[in-house]
Scaffold this active site. Structure first.
Site, PDB file in Angstrom:
ATOM      1  N   ASP A  49      40.009 -26.115  -6.922  1.00  4.51           N
ATOM      2  CA  ASP A  49      41.132 -26.967  -6.148  1.00  4.51           C
ATOM      3  C   ASP A  49      41.204 -28.241  -6.578  1.00  4.51           C
ATOM      4  O   ASP A  49      40.225 -28.868  -6.743  1.00  4.51           O
ATOM      5  CB  ASP A  49      40.690 -26.806  -4.813  1.00  4.51           C
ATOM      6  CG  ASP A  49      41.824 -27.534  -3.758  1.00  4.51           C
ATOM      7  OD1 ASP A  49      42.791 -26.753  -3.519  1.00  4.51           O
ATOM      8  OD2 ASP A  49      41.814 -28.752  -3.555  1.00  4.51           O
ATOM      9  N   TYR A  65      44.674 -36.311  -7.374  1.00  7.68           N
ATOM     10  CA  TYR A  65      43.197 -36.604  -7.676  1.00  7.68           C
ATOM     11  C   TYR A  65      43.093 -37.092  -9.208  1.00  7.68           C
ATOM     12  O   TYR A  65      42.031 -37.671  -9.351  1.00  7.68           O
ATOM     13  CB  TYR A  65      42.470 -35.137  -7.474  1.00  7.68           C
ATOM     14  CG  TYR A  65      42.632 -34.409  -6.154  1.00  7.68           C
ATOM     15  CD1 TYR A  65      43.054 -35.355  -5.135  1.00  7.68           C
ATOM     16  CD2 TYR A  65      42.081 -33.336  -6.047  1.00  7.68           C
ATOM     17  CE1 TYR A  65      43.172 -34.502  -3.906  1.00  7.68           C
ATOM     18  CE2 TYR A  65      42.237 -32.708  -4.901  1.00  7.68           C
ATOM     19  CZ  TYR A  65      42.528 -33.387  -3.813  1.00  7.68           C
ATOM     20  OH  TYR A  65      42.506 -32.605  -2.631  1.00  7.68           O
ATOM     21  N   ASN A 109      48.178 -29.281   5.301  1.00  7.41           N
ATOM     22  CA  ASN A 109      48.237 -30.321   6.459  1.00  7.41           C
ATOM     23  C   ASN A 109      49.427 -30.076   7.212  1.00  7.41           C
ATOM     24  O   ASN A 109      50.025 -31.091   7.690  1.00  7.41           O
ATOM     25  CB  ASN A 109      48.329 -31.888   5.813  1.00  7.41           C
ATOM     26  CG  ASN A 109      46.817 -32.068   5.155  1.00  7.41           C
ATOM     27  OD1 ASN A 109      45.767 -32.057   5.761  1.00  7.41           O
ATOM     28  ND2 ASN A 109      47.057 -32.475   3.876  1.00  7.41           N
ATOM     29  N   SER A 161      37.299 -30.443   3.184  1.00  4.67           N
ATOM     30  CA  SER A 161      36.093 -31.053   3.934  1.00  4.67           C
ATOM     31  C   SER A 161      35.323 -30.416   4.819  1.00  4.67           C
ATOM     32  O   SER A 161      35.071 -30.423   5.914  1.00  4.67           O
ATOM     33  CB  SER A 161      36.701 -32.251   4.645  1.00  4.67           C
ATOM     34  OG  SER A 161      37.667 -33.306   4.128  1.00  4.67           O
ATOM     35  N   THR A 213      29.371 -31.876  -6.988  1.00  3.99           N
ATOM     36  CA  THR A 213      29.617 -32.579  -8.356  1.00  3.99           C
ATOM     37  C   THR A 213      28.501 -32.011  -9.298  1.00  3.99           C
ATOM     38  O   THR A 213      28.725 -31.383 -10.222  1.00  3.99           O
ATOM     39  CB  THR A 213      29.329 -34.053  -8.130  1.00  3.99           C
ATOM     40  OG1 THR A 213      30.341 -34.679  -7.254  1.00  3.99           O
ATOM     41  CG2 THR A 213      29.524 -34.638  -9.512  1.00  3.99           C
TER      42      THR A 213
HETATM   43  N1  LIG Z   1      44.783 -30.803   1.161  1.00  2.00           N
HETATM   44  C1  LIG Z   1      44.128 -32.324   1.548  1.00  2.00           C
HETATM   45  O1  LIG Z   1      44.618 -33.068   2.011  1.00  2.00           O
HETATM   46  C2  LIG Z   1      42.841 -32.374   1.063  1.00  2.00           C
HETATM   47  C3  LIG Z   1      42.172 -33.724   1.948  1.00  2.00           C
HETATM   48  C4  LIG Z   1      40.784 -33.684   1.364  1.00  2.00           C
HETATM   49  C5  LIG Z   1      40.028 -32.896   0.784  1.00  2.00           C
HETATM   50  N2  LIG Z   1      40.886 -31.728   0.059  1.00  2.00           N
HETATM   51  C6  LIG Z   1      39.919 -30.919  -0.810  1.00  2.00           C
HETATM   52  O2  LIG Z   1      38.839 -30.425  -0.190  1.00  2.00           O
HETATM   53  C7  LIG Z   1      37.794 -30.524  -0.935  1.00  2.00           C
HETATM   54  C8  LIG Z   1      36.434 -30.728  -0.020  1.00  2.00           C
HETATM   55  O3  LIG Z   1      36.625 -31.840   0.918  1.00  2.00           O
HETATM   56  P1  LIG Z   1      36.029 -33.342   0.824  1.00  2.00           P
HETATM   57  O4  LIG Z   1      35.884 -33.499  -0.617  1.00  2.00           O
HETATM   58  O5  LIG Z   1      36.723 -34.285   1.523  1.00  2.00           O
HETATM   59  O6  LIG Z   1      34.660 -33.115   1.455  1.00  2.00           O
HETATM   60  P2  LIG Z   1      33.319 -32.089   1.546  1.00  2.00           P
HETATM   61  O7  LIG Z   1      33.379 -30.798   0.786  1.00  2.00           O
HETATM   62  O8  LIG Z   1      33.187 -31.595   3.175  1.00  2.00           O
HETATM   63  O9  LIG Z   1      32.147 -33.048   1.285  1.00  2.00           O
HETATM   64  C9  LIG Z   1      32.071 -33.293  -0.209  1.00  2.00           C
HETATM   65  C10 LIG Z   1      30.765 -34.037  -0.043  1.00  2.00           C
HETATM   66  O10 LIG Z   1      29.604 -33.536   0.282  1.00  2.00           O
HETATM   67  C11 LIG Z   1      28.657 -33.653  -0.877  1.00  2.00           C
HETATM   68  N3  LIG Z   1      27.998 -32.156  -1.028  1.00  2.00           N
HETATM   69  C12 LIG Z   1      28.525 -31.009  -1.367  1.00  2.00           C
HETATM   70  N4  LIG Z   1      27.672 -30.053  -1.405  1.00  2.00           N
HETATM   71  C13 LIG Z   1      26.474 -30.546  -0.997  1.00  2.00           C
HETATM   72  C14 LIG Z   1      25.346 -29.826  -0.668  1.00  2.00           C
HETATM   73  N5  LIG Z   1      25.135 -28.582  -0.537  1.00  2.00           N
HETATM   74  N6  LIG Z   1      24.427 -30.591  -0.085  1.00  2.00           N
HETATM   75  C15 LIG Z   1      24.312 -32.080   0.018  1.00  2.00           C
HETATM   76  N7  LIG Z   1      25.773 -32.560  -0.065  1.00  2.00           N
HETATM   77  C16 LIG Z   1      26.559 -31.865  -0.587  1.00  2.00           C
HETATM   78  C17 LIG Z   1      29.178 -33.828  -1.964  1.00  2.00           C
HETATM   79  O11 LIG Z   1      28.535 -34.797  -2.707  1.00  2.00           O
HETATM   80  P3  LIG Z   1      28.428 -34.525  -4.555  1.00  2.00           P
HETATM   81  O12 LIG Z   1      30.013 -34.727  -5.079  1.00  2.00           O
HETATM   82  O13 LIG Z   1      27.583 -35.461  -5.008  1.00  2.00           O
HETATM   83  O14 LIG Z   1      28.128 -33.022  -4.864  1.00  2.00           O
HETATM   84  C18 LIG Z   1      30.389 -35.078  -1.298  1.00  2.00           C
HETATM   85  O15 LIG Z   1      29.862 -36.323  -1.145  1.00  2.00           O
HETATM   86  C19 LIG Z   1      38.278 -31.871  -1.849  1.00  2.00           C
HETATM   87  O16 LIG Z   1      37.368 -32.214  -2.929  1.00  2.00           O
HETATM   88  C20 LIG Z   1      39.587 -31.405  -2.099  1.00  2.00           C
HETATM   89  O17 LIG Z   1      39.605 -30.419  -3.375  1.00  2.00           O
HETATM   90  C21 LIG Z   1      42.097 -31.721   0.195  1.00  2.00           C
END
Ligand SMILES: NC(=O)c1ccc[n+]([C@@H]2O[C@H](COP(=O)([O-])OP(=O)(O)OC[C@H]3O[C@@H](n4cnc5c(N)ncnc54)[C@H](OP(=O)(O)O)[C@@H]3O)[C@@H](O)[C@H]2O)c1
Length: 258
Positions: free
Chosen positions: A31, A36, A125, A173, A217
């Site tokens: 994704d 981004y 959204n 998220s 990451t």
């Molecule tokens: N459509 C939209 O408006 C929208 C909005 C927000 C997000 N998104 C998409 O959804 C994706 C995910 O959401 P998000 O990035 O907001 O939050 P998330 O996936 O809930 O959390 C990401 C955070 O969790 C950490 N993490 C991941 N796996 C882990 C694990 N197994 N143990 C410990 N920490 C862990 C990551 O660290 P590291 O990076 O250090 O691994 C990062 O700091 C985004 O990257 C994006 O592609 C879309």
């Protein structure tokens, strides 16, 4: 059902490496979004992985400044160039905001679906009324609505509305940006199964029929999340997690439709 999120994975080399690592581990859904700033790096990661392009489900999103029909067509072409691909599997309207004009914007998405530039149309959204409107205006089906979803924001009404329209829910998220690690109930369940809180949250989403796209990451987090596919939660776990809903959003910009 489990994709790799890439928001804020904006160091190009690191981002390409995350994508390659995930694909070689077994992930098949990636994704990204125009906003981004990493489509080029995501494309590099896909090209570097020992996986055929046709086996990857690649999703990107058109930003809210580019939702006029001509801009949708032009910026999608630019996304394809940056990604180094001939089509994307899923193209989302990132938010129903700013230049979003339902008939005009979705007309361009229809055009892209009809000429094969995109396999599926997605929205992100969108509230129930926006989903219903999009379904009505589009010639093709809405494939997915990408929304924030995790144990603290369970989105039941929105999930029901998506079900009624046969629209997949994709959870962004899904780790609540790390808050899942601070919730004692999730820690207890994680301890019971000897897994991480991240795995518990992802397995809970999977049990609800929701696709999750955690952003990770490095190899360790990418692998930890992947292992959630082997975690089966029991009824007691599901019931306890069900009680954690508190309508808590991590993502709430001023232009949000709610
Ligand atoms: N459509 C939209 O408006 C929208 C909005 C927000 C997000 N998104 C998409 O959804 C994706 C995910 O959401 P998000 O990035 O907001 O939050 P998330 O996936 O809930 O959390 C990401 C955070 O969790 C950490 N993490 C991941 N796996 C882990 C694990 N197994 N143990 C410990 N920490 C862990 C990551 O660290 P590291 O990076 O250090 O691994 C990062 O700091 C985004 O990257 C994006 O592609 C879309």
């Amino acid at each position: 059902m489990l994709g790799l999120g890439t928001w804020e994975n904006d160091d190009p080399e690191q981002c390409a490496d995350s994508v390659r690592t995930a694909l070689e581990m077994g992930y098949r859904h990636v994704d990204t979004a125009q906003a981004y700033g990493n489509e080029h790096a995501v494309g590099d990661g896909i090209a570097a992985a020992d996986v055929d392009r046709e086996d990857v489900f690649l999703a990107t999103k058109v930003w809210i400044d580019s939702l006029a029909d001509d801009d949708v067509l032009a910026t999608t072409e630019e996304s394809l160039e940056r990604l180094g691909v001939e089509y994307v599997d899923l193209l989302y309207v990132h938010w129903p905001a700013r230049t979003y004009d339902p008939a005009d914007t979705l007309g361009a998405f229809d055009e892209l679906a009809e000429d094969g530039t995109i396999e599926h149309v997605g929205v992100s959204n969108f509230e129930p009324e926006h989903v219903a409107e999009a379904e009505e205006l589009l010639n093709v089906d809405v494939f997915a609505n990408q929304v924030e979803c995790h144990p603290f924001l369970q989105q039941e009404a929105l999930r029901e509305a998506c079900d009624e329209h046969d629209v997949e829910v994709v959870a962004y998220s899904p780790l609540s940006r790390g808050s899942v690690f601070d919730e004692p109930v999730l820690s207890e369940i994680a301890g019971k199964h000897d897994v991480s809180e991240a795995q518990v949250s992802l397995a809970w989403l999977r049990e609800q029929g929701i696709t999750a796209i955690p952003k990770a990451t490095g190899h360790a987090h990418i692998e930890d999340n992947w292992l959630s596919l082997g975690l089966d939660l029991d009824d007691e776990d599901l019931e306890r997690i069900g009680r954690l809903d508190r309508g808590e959003r991590e993502v709430d910009p001023g232009f949000a439709p709610w």
